[in-house]
Motif scaffolding. Structure first.
Motif, PDB file in Angstrom:
ATOM      1  N   VAL A 110       0.834  -1.205   0.000  1.00 29.26           N
ATOM      2  CA  VAL A 110       0.000   0.000   0.000  1.00 29.26           C
ATOM      3  C   VAL A 110       0.871   1.257   0.000  1.00 29.26           C
ATOM      4  CG1 VAL A 110      -1.681   1.317   1.344  1.00 29.26           C
ATOM      5  CG2 VAL A 110      -1.960  -1.146   1.075  1.00 29.26           C
ATOM      6  N   ARG A 111       1.991   1.193   0.747  1.00 32.66           N
ATOM      7  CA  ARG A 111       2.844   2.382   0.869  1.00 32.66           C
ATOM      8  C   ARG A 111       3.635   2.651  -0.400  1.00 32.66           C
ATOM      9  NH1 ARG A 111       5.858   1.859   6.318  1.00 32.66           N
ATOM     10  NH2 ARG A 111       4.076   2.419   7.576  1.00 32.66           N
ATOM     11  N   GLU A 112       4.238   1.597  -0.946  1.00 36.66           N
ATOM     12  CA  GLU A 112       5.144   1.806  -2.074  1.00 36.66           C
ATOM     13  C   GLU A 112       4.429   1.794  -3.410  1.00 36.66           C
ATOM     14  OE1 GLU A 112       8.358  -0.931  -1.728  1.00 36.66           O
ATOM     15  OE2 GLU A 112       8.967  -0.150   0.226  1.00 36.66           O
ATOM     16  N   ARG A 113       3.331   1.086  -3.476  1.00 38.35           N
ATOM     17  CA  ARG A 113       2.591   1.036  -4.745  1.00 38.35           C
ATOM     18  C   ARG A 113       1.123   1.323  -4.494  1.00 38.35           C
ATOM     19  NH1 ARG A 113       6.733  -2.579  -5.138  1.00 38.35           N
ATOM     20  NH2 ARG A 113       5.659  -4.051  -3.789  1.00 38.35           N
ATOM     21  N   PRO A 114       0.820   2.549  -4.070  1.00 36.31           N
ATOM     22  CA  PRO A 114      -0.572   2.871  -3.714  1.00 36.31           C
ATOM     23  C   PRO A 114      -1.530   2.645  -4.882  1.00 36.31           C
ATOM     24  CG  PRO A 114       0.779   4.863  -3.850  1.00 36.31           C
ATOM     25  CD  PRO A 114       1.710   3.709  -3.930  1.00 36.31           C
ATOM     26  N   GLU A 115      -0.974   2.665  -6.112  1.00 40.02           N
ATOM     27  CA  GLU A 115      -1.849   2.470  -7.277  1.00 40.02           C
ATOM     28  C   GLU A 115      -2.431   1.054  -7.290  1.00 40.02           C
ATOM     29  OE1 GLU A 115       1.364   2.950  -7.346  1.00 40.02           O
ATOM     30  OE2 GLU A 115       2.379   1.534  -8.674  1.00 40.02           O
ATOM     31  N   LEU A 170      -6.431  -0.537  -4.980  1.00 39.21           N
ATOM     32  CA  LEU A 170      -7.743  -0.965  -5.473  1.00 39.21           C
ATOM     33  C   LEU A 170      -7.768  -2.468  -5.726  1.00 39.21           C
ATOM     34  CD1 LEU A 170      -9.120   1.556  -8.137  1.00 39.21           C
ATOM     35  CD2 LEU A 170     -10.188   0.866  -6.002  1.00 39.21           C
ATOM     36  N   LEU A 171      -6.727  -2.953  -6.416  1.00 35.38           N
ATOM     37  CA  LEU A 171      -6.678  -4.384  -6.729  1.00 35.38           C
ATOM     38  C   LEU A 171      -6.532  -5.216  -5.466  1.00 35.38           C
ATOM     39  CD1 LEU A 171      -4.582  -5.081  -9.943  1.00 35.38           C
ATOM     40  CD2 LEU A 171      -7.033  -5.191  -9.575  1.00 35.38           C
ATOM     41  N   LEU A 172      -5.791  -4.688  -4.514  1.00 31.00           N
ATOM     42  CA  LEU A 172      -5.632  -5.380  -3.233  1.00 31.00           C
ATOM     43  C   LEU A 172      -6.997  -5.536  -2.569  1.00 31.00           C
ATOM     44  CD1 LEU A 172      -3.173  -6.427  -1.643  1.00 31.00           C
ATOM     45  CD2 LEU A 172      -3.153  -4.278  -0.394  1.00 31.00           C
ATOM     46  N   GLY A 173      -7.778  -4.462  -2.626  1.00 30.79           N
ATOM     47  CA  GLY A 173      -9.133  -4.526  -2.088  1.00 30.79           C
ATOM     48  C   GLY A 173      -9.968  -5.562  -2.821  1.00 30.79           C
ATOM     49  N   GLU A 224      -2.093  -2.214 -14.405  1.00 33.64           N
ATOM     50  CA  GLU A 224      -1.732  -2.847 -13.140  1.00 33.64           C
ATOM     51  C   GLU A 224      -1.189  -4.258 -13.371  1.00 33.64           C
ATOM     52  OE1 GLU A 224      -4.407  -1.023 -13.429  1.00 33.64           O
ATOM     53  OE2 GLU A 224      -4.522   0.339 -11.718  1.00 33.64           O
ATOM     54  N   LEU A 225      -1.897  -5.041 -14.196  1.00 36.84           N
ATOM     55  CA  LEU A 225      -1.469  -6.418 -14.437  1.00 36.84           C
ATOM     56  C   LEU A 225      -0.099  -6.442 -15.113  1.00 36.84           C
ATOM     57  CD1 LEU A 225      -4.684  -8.386 -15.482  1.00 36.84           C
ATOM     58  CD2 LEU A 225      -3.767  -7.875 -13.232  1.00 36.84           C
ATOM     59  N   GLU A 226       0.170  -5.442 -15.961  1.00 35.80           N
ATOM     60  CA  GLU A 226       1.485  -5.381 -16.600  1.00 35.80           C
ATOM     61  C   GLU A 226       2.565  -5.048 -15.568  1.00 35.80           C
ATOM     62  OE1 GLU A 226       1.012  -2.605 -19.784  1.00 35.80           O
ATOM     63  OE2 GLU A 226      -0.117  -4.014 -21.029  1.00 35.80           O
ATOM     64  N   ARG A 227       2.233  -4.088 -14.698  1.00 35.11           N
ATOM     65  CA  ARG A 227       3.213  -3.725 -13.661  1.00 35.11           C
ATOM     66  C   ARG A 227       3.483  -4.892 -12.725  1.00 35.11           C
ATOM     67  NH1 ARG A 227       0.978   1.490 -13.447  1.00 35.11           N
ATOM     68  NH2 ARG A 227      -0.450   0.845 -11.820  1.00 35.11           N
TER      69      ARG A 227
END
Lengths: 101, 226
Positions: free
Chosen positions: B35-40, B43-46, B211-214
């Motif tokens: 969450v801290r380093e990749r806040p983007e 959403l997917l984490l949720g 996101e999936l690419e990252r």
């Protein structure tokens, strides 16, 4: 119908069939008891002696099913929110690109 | 896969809690880092947590005449690797232990080990295997979901057998008995869960491609597909 839509429809149908077919094929002979409860009964037959009670137990099956529904609703709500936002983002990006070119 | 409250002997309850704890703590750290380093990715984490939340709440009928619930841990394991699911899965189990009298606090360790540790790792292993054999993202997701589900229930059967060996046939005999309750019932549910996972990831590949690419799940496309 595009190929992608067809695929989605088939997948949804597959999931529904997997849920519905057991009920249809069974014809009302089984009770569909939960495996967790069945395992607990078996555990007691095997000599399990529960030594701790749940801190809170729903007082009736109705309350329990309501709480399960709450759990599913929370999950479903968040999932829908995320997918909706992601889709909205993509559509916004697309219209921006279309507007810009 | 929920072992009921108080059903495991104290030594087993403590043992499984100690076994699961490091995974859950590590998982919590991973979630915070993510969450801290990749806040983007929040959403997917949720979405990954929500997916487990829904699926483990729904008990579905199976061909064996009994019903059971999926686990939904494979999706998050594929997206964020298994440690993250150790925390998310345990949160689900804690919710059910506290509010639903489903599972329990004394069996939280054992249940977390089965659903939040073994399931996600087994599912992730299946995913990696499929990808290495040249399979695409969706076949990999299907394998991850189904294997995570099945592995969880097999682990639960093993935990019960270890705690409650059969008087005559010992642990193996008890394992057969508990597997007969769980395993066969779970197979169609695991397939259904695999299909649901594919549906989710189809939606994600369209709408969350960056996101999936990252996250390394999809190869970066030179030009986004319309």
């Amino acid at each position: 119908m595009t190929r992608s839509r067809l695929g989605t429809a088939l997948l949804v149908l597959g999931v529904l069939a997997l849920i519905a077919l057991p009920l249809v094929l069974d014809g009302g002979t089984s009770e569909f008891a939960g495996t967790d409860a069945t395992a607990a009964e078996l555990a007691e037959e095997q000599g399990a002696q529960p030594w701790f009670e749940s801190v809170f137990s729903p007082s009736s099956a109705e309350v329990e099913s309501g709480l399960f529904a709450l759990q599913a609703a929370l999950g479903g709500g968040v999932l829908g929110y995320v997918l909706g936002r992601l889709r909205g983002r993509r559509l916004a990006e697309r219209s921006r690109e279309d507007g810009g070119s | 896969m929920h072992i009921a409250e108080g059903f495991l002997p104290v030594t087993h309850a403590v043992g499984w809690t100690l076994a699961a704890a490091p995974f859950v703590v590590h998982g919590a750290r991973q979630v915070v880092t993510e969450v801290r380093e990749r806040p983007e990715n929040t959403l997917l984490l949720g979405a990954a947590g929500a997916f487990t939340f829904v699926l483990s709440a729904v008990k579905l009928p199976s061909f064996t005449g009994s019903s059971s619930h999926p686990t939904g841990t494979g999706a998050g394991a594929v997206l964020f690797r298994p440690p993250v699911m150790a925390l998310l899965g345990t949160i689900v189990l804690l919710f059910q232990a506290l509010l639903l009298a489903h599972g329990g606090l004394t069996t939280l360790g054992a249940n977390a080990f089965a659903m939040a540790v073994v399931g996600p790792w087994a599912g992730y292993g299946a995913y990696r295997l499929v990808r290495r054999l040249g399979g695409g993202l969706l076949p990999g997701v299907f394998a991850a979901m189904a294997v995570a589900d099945l592995a969880t229930y097999v682990t639960t059967a093993g935990q019960l057998a270890l705690a409650l060996p059969d008087a005559e046939t010992g642990v193996p005999g008890a394992l057969v008995k508990f597997l007969s309750v769980f395993a066969l019932t779970q197979v169609p549910l695991a397939v259904g869960e695999g299909l649901l996972g594919v549906l989710l990831f189809r939606a994600l590949t369209v709408n969350a491609r960056p996101e999936l690419e990252r996250l390394g799940l999809l190869a970066a496309a030179p030009e986004p597909t319309r």
